[in-house]
Design a protein around this motif. Structure first.
Motif, PDB file in Angstrom:
ATOM      1  N   ARG A  33       0.838  -1.209   0.000  1.00 33.52           N
ATOM      2  CA  ARG A  33       0.000   0.000   0.000  1.00 33.52           C
ATOM      3  C   ARG A  33       0.873   1.259   0.000  1.00 33.52           C
ATOM      4  O   ARG A  33       0.610   2.221  -0.727  1.00 33.52           O
ATOM      5  CB  ARG A  33      -0.917  -0.019   1.226  1.00 33.52           C
ATOM      6  CG  ARG A  33      -2.111   0.915   1.152  1.00 33.52           C
ATOM      7  CD  ARG A  33      -3.092   0.605   2.269  1.00 33.52           C
ATOM      8  NE  ARG A  33      -2.528   0.905   3.570  1.00 33.52           N
ATOM      9  CZ  ARG A  33      -2.499   2.127   4.125  1.00 33.52           C
ATOM     10  NH1 ARG A  33      -3.011   3.155   3.457  1.00 33.52           N
ATOM     11  NH2 ARG A  33      -1.986   2.320   5.306  1.00 33.52           N
ATOM     12  N   LEU A  34       1.941   1.241   0.807  1.00 37.98           N
ATOM     13  CA  LEU A  34       2.846   2.397   0.876  1.00 37.98           C
ATOM     14  C   LEU A  34       3.584   2.603  -0.448  1.00 37.98           C
ATOM     15  O   LEU A  34       3.660   3.728  -0.961  1.00 37.98           O
ATOM     16  CB  LEU A  34       3.871   2.196   1.993  1.00 37.98           C
ATOM     17  CG  LEU A  34       3.364   2.286   3.436  1.00 37.98           C
ATOM     18  CD1 LEU A  34       4.462   1.888   4.410  1.00 37.98           C
ATOM     19  CD2 LEU A  34       2.875   3.695   3.746  1.00 37.98           C
ATOM     20  N   ARG A  36       2.750   1.566  -3.407  1.00 36.67           N
ATOM     21  CA  ARG A  36       1.831   1.946  -4.478  1.00 36.67           C
ATOM     22  C   ARG A  36       1.410   3.413  -4.346  1.00 36.67           C
ATOM     23  O   ARG A  36       1.329   4.151  -5.343  1.00 36.67           O
ATOM     24  CB  ARG A  36       0.601   1.031  -4.435  1.00 36.67           C
ATOM     25  CG  ARG A  36      -0.147   0.984  -5.738  1.00 36.67           C
ATOM     26  CD  ARG A  36       0.665   0.267  -6.801  1.00 36.67           C
ATOM     27  NE  ARG A  36       0.107   0.455  -8.132  1.00 36.67           N
ATOM     28  CZ  ARG A  36       0.485  -0.218  -9.199  1.00 36.67           C
ATOM     29  NH1 ARG A  36       1.424  -1.146  -9.101  1.00 36.67           N
ATOM     30  NH2 ARG A  36      -0.052   0.010 -10.365  1.00 36.67           N
ATOM     31  N   LYS A  37       1.139   3.836  -3.115  1.00 36.29           N
ATOM     32  CA  LYS A  37       0.754   5.227  -2.899  1.00 36.29           C
ATOM     33  C   LYS A  37       1.900   6.155  -3.293  1.00 36.29           C
ATOM     34  O   LYS A  37       1.675   7.224  -3.891  1.00 36.29           O
ATOM     35  CB  LYS A  37       0.366   5.451  -1.433  1.00 36.29           C
ATOM     36  CG  LYS A  37      -0.074   6.887  -1.151  1.00 36.29           C
ATOM     37  CD  LYS A  37      -0.637   7.043   0.257  1.00 36.29           C
ATOM     38  CE  LYS A  37      -1.115   8.472   0.503  1.00 36.29           C
ATOM     39  NZ  LYS A  37      -1.755   8.632   1.829  1.00 36.29           N
ATOM     40  N   GLU A  40       1.903   6.334  -7.097  1.00 32.86           N
ATOM     41  CA  GLU A  40       0.746   7.063  -7.621  1.00 32.86           C
ATOM     42  C   GLU A  40       0.835   8.562  -7.360  1.00 32.86           C
ATOM     43  O   GLU A  40       0.147   9.358  -8.004  1.00 32.86           O
ATOM     44  CB  GLU A  40      -0.536   6.491  -7.017  1.00 32.86           C
ATOM     45  CG  GLU A  40      -0.856   5.088  -7.556  1.00 32.86           C
ATOM     46  CD  GLU A  40      -1.958   4.391  -6.785  1.00 32.86           C
ATOM     47  OE1 GLU A  40      -2.408   4.941  -5.747  1.00 32.86           O
ATOM     48  OE2 GLU A  40      -2.338   3.269  -7.191  1.00 32.86           O
ATOM     49  N   ASN A  41       1.728   8.944  -6.432  1.00 33.86           N
ATOM     50  CA  ASN A  41       1.900  10.364  -6.125  1.00 33.86           C
ATOM     51  C   ASN A  41       3.257  10.904  -6.591  1.00 33.86           C
ATOM     52  O   ASN A  41       3.737  11.912  -6.073  1.00 33.86           O
ATOM     53  CB  ASN A  41       1.712  10.593  -4.629  1.00 33.86           C
ATOM     54  CG  ASN A  41       0.255  10.507  -4.217  1.00 33.86           C
ATOM     55  OD1 ASN A  41      -0.486  11.483  -4.302  1.00 33.86           O
ATOM     56  ND2 ASN A  41      -0.173   9.318  -3.788  1.00 33.86           N
ATOM     57  N   GLU A 220       2.470   5.545   6.840  1.00 41.10           N
ATOM     58  CA  GLU A 220       1.793   6.393   5.864  1.00 41.10           C
ATOM     59  C   GLU A 220       1.938   7.865   6.210  1.00 41.10           C
ATOM     60  O   GLU A 220       2.055   8.712   5.326  1.00 41.10           O
ATOM     61  CB  GLU A 220       0.314   6.009   5.762  1.00 41.10           C
ATOM     62  CG  GLU A 220      -0.396   6.711   4.614  1.00 41.10           C
ATOM     63  CD  GLU A 220      -1.774   6.127   4.345  1.00 41.10           C
ATOM     64  OE1 GLU A 220      -2.339   6.441   3.282  1.00 41.10           O
ATOM     65  OE2 GLU A 220      -2.283   5.363   5.191  1.00 41.10           O
ATOM     66  N   ASP A 224       3.146  10.713   3.651  1.00 37.46           N
ATOM     67  CA  ASP A 224       2.335  11.909   3.370  1.00 37.46           C
ATOM     68  C   ASP A 224       3.135  13.190   3.570  1.00 37.46           C
ATOM     69  O   ASP A 224       2.976  14.163   2.820  1.00 37.46           O
ATOM     70  CB  ASP A 224       1.092  11.926   4.261  1.00 37.46           C
ATOM     71  CG  ASP A 224       0.077  10.857   3.872  1.00 37.46           C
ATOM     72  OD1 ASP A 224       0.160  10.349   2.737  1.00 37.46           O
ATOM     73  OD2 ASP A 224      -0.781  10.520   4.706  1.00 37.46           O
ATOM     74  N   LEU A 227       5.339  13.545   0.524  1.00 39.01           N
ATOM     75  CA  LEU A 227       4.538  13.795  -0.678  1.00 39.01           C
ATOM     76  C   LEU A 227       4.077  15.250  -0.727  1.00 39.01           C
ATOM     77  O   LEU A 227       3.970  15.835  -1.813  1.00 39.01           O
ATOM     78  CB  LEU A 227       3.331  12.860  -0.711  1.00 39.01           C
ATOM     79  CG  LEU A 227       3.620  11.373  -0.960  1.00 39.01           C
ATOM     80  CD1 LEU A 227       2.334  10.563  -0.928  1.00 39.01           C
ATOM     81  CD2 LEU A 227       4.355  11.159  -2.281  1.00 39.01           C
TER      82      LEU A 227
END
Length: 336
Positions: A33-34, A36-37, A40-41, A220, A224, A227
């Motif tokens: 999940r990390l 992929r996020k 995607e960012n 996460e 964040d 990001l």
């Protein structure tokens, strides 16, 4: 989005690299999940190593379907050509790819060169000729080895600890890389957790346009934070510069960076945390370090054999047994 080009490799990515050492500490699902996020960012550079247990496997599972859109750097700690090839094939399999963008020697005690008798650099050249790697890199914690690698002309990238706690010699190394068009990958940009303001860390590194920070990401909330800097990168201000100077003063002298190259300890001491406990207590919530489990770990310092192995392995020349003793004495004051 701020981007940089990694020396002669031509690899151009944003200034947030994903350091995948910490994802070995979370589940496959959470790591996926990390990762992929991050992708995607806009994060496109992912750094891992054969030594990071299942980190490579997690990257392969999460990102193999977008392999042509990302750059992967991994590492071999092997000191033999035979071990080199075994590590490379294992990494390719786990990462679900047929090539590595940057393959790095992982913190060798010397600078591998053609004809040095190890066959390591010759193996790198052969792997590149076969198309299994695209670029040759090296990582290190020893300034002398790093300088030799940069001056040799044999390496396209250097990965080295670099943060706002860097010395003048470290800053000179970054500038030397720029002059020789060697890509500089910053490890320990948060100095193993001692730096608690990522905006200050980011702004400092941004002053060196040839550097690519790889942030170790496990949660996460950490992802964040970085990001957010894609669109709003922190700028060096007078206030940040003053804060950094204050930090440098407070962390002056000998301190453990937590690199872990002193490990394992024959007496079972978790040196890379215990030797910097005084700083951790003051720079993060102290309660996290005062649990019964951590009290037990700290008391193991009493079992130190004074064998000297940790000092021989320390890239920073620390008097580790003395440092451990001082940290234990200070730790005990927090318990009363």
């Amino acid at each position: 989005m701020k981007t940089m080009t990694l020396g002669s490799t031509g690899i151009t990515v944003n200034r947030n690299g994903f350091g995948a050492l910490p994802v070995q500490r979370v589940s496959v699902e959470e790591a996926g999940r990390l990762l992929r996020k991050a992708f995607e960012n806009g994060i496109r550079f992912f750094d891992t190593a054969r030594s990071y247990s299942d980190s490579e496997m997690k990257i392969g599972l999460a990102l193999s379907d977008v392999r042509d859109q990302i750059y992967i750097a991994t590492k071999t700690p092997s000191t033999t050509a035979e071990g080199f090839w075994k590590d490379l094939e294992t990494s390719l399999s786990l990462l679900k790819t047929d090539y590595i963008d940057i393959y790095q020697f992982h913190n060798p005690a010397f600078c591998p060169k053609p004809g040095d008798g190890t066959g390591l650099y010759e193996a790198m050249l052969e792997a590149k000729a076969q198309g299994k790697i695209r670029h040759i890199g090296i990582t290190n914690h020893r300034l002398a080895v790093a300088e030799e690698a940069v001056d040799s002309g044999l390496y396209e990238t250097l990965q080295f600890p670099f943060s706002y706690l860097a010395s003048e010699k470290d800053e000179a190394l970054v500038k030397r890389c720029a002059e020789k068009n060697v890509g500089f990958i910053c490890m320990k940009a948060l100095s193993g957790g001692l730096i608690t303001r990522s905006d200050a860390a980011y702004a400092y590194l941004a002053q060196f346009p040839n550097t690519l920070p790889i942030w170790g990401i496990q949660r996460e909330s950490e992802l964040d934070e970085f990001l957010a800097y894609n669109d709003n990168p922190p700028q060096m201000t007078d206030a940040l510069a003053a804060f950094i100077e204050q930090e440098r003063v407070s962390l002056a002298g000998d301190f453990c960076r937590g690199c872990g190259y002193c490990m394992p300890c024959p007496a079972g001491i978790e040196i890379n945390q215990c030797a910097r406990m005084s700083l951790l207590l003051r720079r993060s919530p102290a309660a996290n370090w005062l649990t019964p489990a951590w009290q037990e770990k700290m008391e193991k310092i009493e079992d130190c054999l004074h064998c000297g192995q940790c000092m021989k392995r320390c890239p920073y020349g620390l008097q580790t047994p003395d440092l451990l003793r001082r940290n234990l004495e200070d730790y005990r004051t927090f318990l009363h």
